[in-house]
Design an enzyme around this catalytic site. Structure first.
Site, short mmCIF file in Angstrom:
data_model
loop_
_atom_site.label_atom_id
_atom_site.label_comp_id
_atom_site.label_asym_id
_atom_site.label_seq_id
_atom_site.Cartn_x
_atom_site.Cartn_y
_atom_site.Cartn_z
CG HIS A 83 47.76 31.40 30.48
ND1 HIS A 83 47.24 30.42 31.32
CD2 HIS A 83 47.53 32.58 31.10
CE1 HIS A 83 46.73 30.99 32.39
NE2 HIS A 83 46.88 32.31 32.28
N GLY A 85 45.46 40.28 37.41
CA GLY A 85 44.87 41.44 36.75
C GLY A 85 45.78 42.24 35.86
CG PHE A 86 47.56 45.04 36.35
CD1 PHE A 86 47.20 46.07 35.48
CD2 PHE A 86 46.93 44.95 37.57
CE1 PHE A 86 46.24 46.99 35.84
CE2 PHE A 86 45.96 45.88 37.94
CZ PHE A 86 45.62 46.90 37.07
N GLY A 87 49.65 42.06 33.53
CA GLY A 87 50.85 41.38 33.09
C GLY A 87 52.09 42.15 33.49
N GLY A 88 53.24 41.48 33.44
CA GLY A 88 54.51 42.15 33.64
C GLY A 88 54.89 42.43 35.09
CG ASP A 136 46.01 35.91 31.28
OD1 ASP A 136 45.69 35.14 32.21
OD2 ASP A 136 47.18 36.09 30.91
CG MET A 147 46.71 34.12 40.55
SD MET A 147 46.99 33.99 38.77
CE MET A 147 47.73 35.59 38.41
CG HIS A 175 43.74 32.80 34.36
ND1 HIS A 175 44.86 33.48 34.76
CD2 HIS A 175 42.92 32.75 35.45
CE1 HIS A 175 44.73 33.84 36.03
NE2 HIS A 175 43.56 33.42 36.46
N GLY A 210 54.64 35.04 30.07
CA GLY A 210 54.22 36.04 29.10
C GLY A 210 55.38 36.79 28.51
CG MET A 261 42.19 40.07 32.72
SD MET A 261 43.56 41.21 33.11
CE MET A 261 44.97 40.12 32.88
CG ASP A 300 49.42 33.45 35.38
OD1 ASP A 300 50.34 34.16 34.93
OD2 ASP A 300 48.23 33.58 35.02
N GLY A 301 52.62 34.30 36.83
CA GLY A 301 53.03 35.61 37.31
C GLY A 301 54.52 35.73 37.50
N GLY A 302 55.16 36.46 36.61
CA GLY A 302 56.59 36.69 36.74
C GLY A 302 57.45 35.48 36.46
CG MET A 347 42.11 36.59 36.09
SD MET A 347 43.66 37.46 35.84
CE MET A 347 44.05 36.87 34.18
CB SER A 350 50.55 34.68 29.10
OG SER A 350 49.50 35.62 29.20
#
Length: 226
Positions: free
Chosen positions: A35, A144-147, A37, A139, A68, A199, A39, A177-179, A70, A11
């Site tokens: 990827h 809405g937020f990385g990390g 993102d 998800m 992606h 990411g 937003m 997607d996420g973590g 959002m 990402s």
């Protein structure tokens, strides 16, 4: 049905935005997808990049783009990303009143169509729509937020989707997607995911390409049961 090869999609949300072309090239030869993102500060509270950046990056690499969205009103914006050369365009179920119609529009524009399910959205109402899609993005954080930290309980959605795909013999990617990192990708793969967005785990590494290869090896090991 044959098992499709594992997809790892770095990402660029975690990349250095001042050096995006270089950051993309850093994973060439290792990443399967890139990827992206998008937003809009409406559907999610963050604001990232849009179509002009995607068009510029498309000329800088051959890696397929996994966009992606959002955003609110994906019917208005999503086909433009397909026209810009995105391989896969994913929009959120929560933002679209007719997901199947938009999927048809994306396919007509030459892209794969993806449906995203956010953290707090039940997956069951959307299972019957999956034959119209090429990718289901689940998800494993709040969009809405990385990390953010991976939420293992959300893998129940992945398991439900994998059962549905297997029962219906569907040709569908199940993406998470996420973590996603070295300590979470195996659990996601065991649950039934076969495409993984990463990411920080990639762009926070000293060697992003090697990080991608390591993640793929871990996922493949989990999928094979080794």
């Amino acid at each position: 049905m044959t098992v499709p090869p594992t997809i790892v999609a770095p990402s660029i949300l975690a990349a250095d935005f001042a050096r995006l072309a270089d950051e993309v090239r850093a994973v060439e030869g290792a990443a399967d997808w890139l990827h992206v993102d998008v937003m809009d500060n409406h559907f999610v509270p963050n604001l990232t990049i849009g179509l002009p950046v995607v068009q510029s990056l498309r000329a800088a690499t051959q890696i397929p783009f996994d966009v992606h969205l959002m955003i609110e009103d994906p019917r208005r914006w999503a086909p433009g990303y397909a026209d810009a050369g995105a391989y896969n365009v994913t929009f959120h179920a929560e933002a679209c009143d007719d997901p199947v119609a938009l999927a048809k529009d994306l396919r007509s524009a030459g892209a794969k169509a993806g449906l995203a399910i956010d953290r707090d959205t039940p997956i069951e109402p959307y299972l019957e729509l999956l034959p119209s899609f090429d990718t289901l993005l689940i998800m494993t954080i709040k969009a809405g937020f990385g990390g953010q930290r991976f939420i293992p309980q959300l893998l129940e959605k992945v398991r439900a989707a994998r059962r549905h795909v297997a029962a219906g013999h569907l040709e569908l990617r199940i993406e998470v997607d996420g973590g996603i990192a070295a300590d979470t990708i195996e659990a996601a793969a065991e649950a039934g995911a076969d495409a993984f967005v990463a990411g920080t785990a990639v762009y926070g590494a000293d060697d992003p390409a090697e990080a991608v290869r390591r993640l793929r090896a871990l996922a493949d090991r989990a999928i094979s049961g080794a």
